[in-house]
Enzyme design. Sequence first.
Site, PDB file in Angstrom:
ATOM      1  N   GLY A  54       0.600  -0.990   0.156  1.00 55.54           N
ATOM      2  CA  GLY A  54       0.069   0.250   0.215  1.00 55.54           C
ATOM      3  C   GLY A  54       1.182   0.949  -0.063  1.00 55.54           C
ATOM      4  CB  SER A  55      -0.057   4.522   1.360  1.00 54.29           C
ATOM      5  OG  SER A  55      -0.525   5.149   0.480  1.00 54.29           O
ATOM      6  CB  THR A  56       4.194   1.134   3.872  1.00 55.43           C
ATOM      7  OG1 THR A  56       4.293   0.535   3.101  1.00 55.43           O
ATOM      8  CG2 THR A  56       3.633   1.479   5.094  1.00 55.43           C
TER       9      THR A  56
END
Lengths: 631, 384
Positions: A322-324
Amino acid sequence: MLQKNEDNERQRSFSRRALLLGGAQSLLLAGLAGRMYYLQVIEADRYKTLAEDNRINLRLLPPPRGRIVDRFGLPLASNRQNFRVVLVREHAGDVEMVLKALSQIIDLDDHDYKRVLREVSRKRGFVPVTVRENLTWDEVSRVEVNGPELPGVTIEMGQIRDYPFADSMAHVLGYVAAVAERDLTGEPLLELPGFRIGKNGIEQKYDLALRGSAGTSQIEVNAYGRVIRELSRDEGKRGDELVLTIDGGLQTFTHQRLMAEQSAAAVVMDVENGDVLAMASVPSFDPNAFNIGLTVKQWNDLLNDQLHPLTNKALAGLYAPGSTFKMVVALAALKSGIRSDHKVFCPGHMTLGRSRFHCWKRHGHGWVDMHDAIKHSCDVYFYDVSRKVGVDNIAAMANHFGLGQEVGIDLFGERAGVVPTRDWKLANVGESWQGGETLITAIGQGFVLTTPLQLATMTARLAGGRQVIPRLSRGVRAGAGPTEAGGVAPPDFPPLDVPLEHLRVVRDGMDAVSNHPRGTAYRARIEEEGLELAGKTGTAQVRRISMAERAAGVTKNEQLPWRRRDHALFVSFAPVHKPRYCCAVVVEHGGGGSAVAAPIARDILLETQRRDPSGRRSLPIIAPAQIAERG
Amino acid sequence: MPADAFLSTRNPEMTLRQKVWQLNWGMVLLLCLVVAVGIAMLFSAANGSMEPWASRQLMRFGLGAVIMFAAALIDIRLWFRFAYLFYFGSLLLLGAVEVMGDIGMGAQRWIDFGVVRLQPSELMKVALILALARYFHGISGEEVGRPTFLLLPIGLVLAPAALVLKQPDLGTAGMLLLAAGAMFFCAGVRWWKFALVIVAGLAVMPVAWQFLHDYQKDRVLTFLNPENDPLGAGYHTLQAMIGFGSGAVTGKGFMQGTQSHLNFLPEKQTDFIFTMLAEEFGLVGSLTLLGLYCLLLAYGFAIAFRARNQFARLLALGLTTNLFLYVFINMSMVMGIFPVVGVPLPLVSYGGTVLLTVMASMGLVMSCYIHRDIRISRRGTPGA
């Protein structure tokens, strides 16, 4: 006179022939003497050897398995005395009577009872048969007191592995169990009945070091194999004591904190030297149960559990980051020449060809630069830059941060995950790369798969600037006592191939995520002065959101069945201005990263800094541990 | 012919005191030494205990000594007179074992008299020698040459041999045949007849092989190659040889034999007792015992040469040869140069009947010495 003459004649004939007979007998007896000389002088040495072979048996003495301790010497796996009742048939007389008497003193179930009777009838009378293991002190004393009524019953002492941390350390340590057919290497120790080897985790990886070397006992046996006496004894070498990088207290805390969720994993690392301070995966299992032996049902329950308690999700669980993943994309963008003050307008979506790619914020973020994009986790910004950078450059940067390959921790079972490239897709999917897939990759969705350990490694490299490799073993201590001498140099990792100012941009963005009131994880910040963390949230979709659903309003996670909820992720490091620790948390189907994963990471990082395991004096190490050859 | 020509020129009728004086005390001493060795080994076999073997063997030795002295002092003419009776009595007992014998070790060998378990086959060895000595005493040298005169003694030999073989006891049957053969030979039976018998025997062997029991075949095959099957049929022989050889020159010490005390050695108190001696006392011990036997045999031969009547000569020679056969077969068996046939070591192995019969036969040999100068007529009546 005639008869007398004849008698004389007869006597002469007799004497002649008797002499011959006597001569023949003498020759034969001389032959016997020759044979004696042959056997007892010429061949004596050979027969002496054979006689010794006959009577002397070598018996292996299993060495005590080395302890495993945490970085401060707290025992994580040790050996406990195991009292077992054994029965010797030839001393017992009536076995059934003795067993009945015994069952009135200690618990004996029907299963044990039948097994003992079966074994007793199969083995020779002097071979001890184990009736029950793991007796309590109370039971031991009851058996001892009643000794006179229990002929042939004795208490034997063995050793059994003890894991005081039970399920909170299960995935790191693994467990020991009986040697399986395929584990046999020809090493005679492995064939000892009751010998146990490491079957998972550290116990498996460092099995050789922990195992030690077998002692031998020379015993005299008779023709039936009964032991007459011990001739000599060599105690062998006990297994090395293995010192881990783990902080037992922190591990317990981490595990406890994760227990609030159904299924989750977390890794805490030292960003400077890669020491894994805590690694937890829930649900877990109790490794002590494997020692005693699981029933088939218990084993099947563990195996078939939908939440996979036997799997160490920290290194074998694969999740879309995801956004990580966005830090990696940002660094790839900086490397390919995009300036950090480059601005992108976010209207809430981006159109590529006939497809529309949405930002998580429906109405958009407006004009954002890199810092803001990380702070707000703006998807459109990363869609935009990823098109300029290209998927292969993103992948190269991701690889540099440990993603898409095994990071090389000293445990078995690590999974590589996926960081897609054009070639990768062609080779593995058989189709050419689509432009839209670059966009999806840029927000850590699509093909990208990572493990929590990889995310922790990524964060450690980001925060520390060095190409750290996580490790669990600090080395061995010979014997039990600490030694001041020597010392193994901590690993010295080369710096990352990324300019410091690039890292600063990303770190500042992560600082804002947690410490700027408008950051996505501001609510999960650490307020203590000097202990503040910097982080990045991630929410990995496990389902596709249709146009219709989007139009009607995206269904809230809480309203979805658990299996279809998003994974919640959070990567973080602290203290923000002088990074020392990092933490990655993945909560399976937890929902939003900021709401679920971030508070967990905050609690863990706060506890980590309070304990400050890297700042405290840890055990001196004399040698690196020997790693088992089995793979 | 004057009547006294038949009798000894010296005083034929000795008093008991004279006879005791004439007893062959050297032989008695030798015998006691051999028996003492046996009792010591039985003591060791029981791990330093008189029970269960040594004490009983000692008691039997006491009984044996009485029988031996009695046999020695009884007038040889009496033995001559009752030789056939003794023979047929033994034959009858041997036949009785077929009917009521106990099953022991898979073969019928014993007859239970309550107090003593008797092996008639052991008795038969002495009885046959007595009977043959009497027969050959009764015929002239010329008659020995005639085949018809050999039919009866051959019958005397074959009847018990066949019964013993049926038990089946290959060792005893062989000993009966060999001892009888030695007597035939010394009685003057022609050389070519022996050659004929040997050739015939070899020709019959393949047929006889078919009649052997499996365990007997095993023993013979094992003897031919003992290490072929070290845990099966060859086990006894191999373990015995290991015990024997590992004793080396000086042995492992009294009661220190590992092969015997750890039970690798089979039947250590009976047939394989010599191995135990060799293991514990080495070459020194085994040669010493062999030497004692040689002296005993030499005494026997000397007595045979010295006797002045054919009966005593043949009797002493037959019994001595019998002793030789025991010693030779047993020793070569435990040293792996003869198949395991179950022949004990005389005077040493545990076992009542053998001890008693061997001591009795030694008594008879002594009787031959004491009465060496007595002449006996062809039909057994001393003088007219």
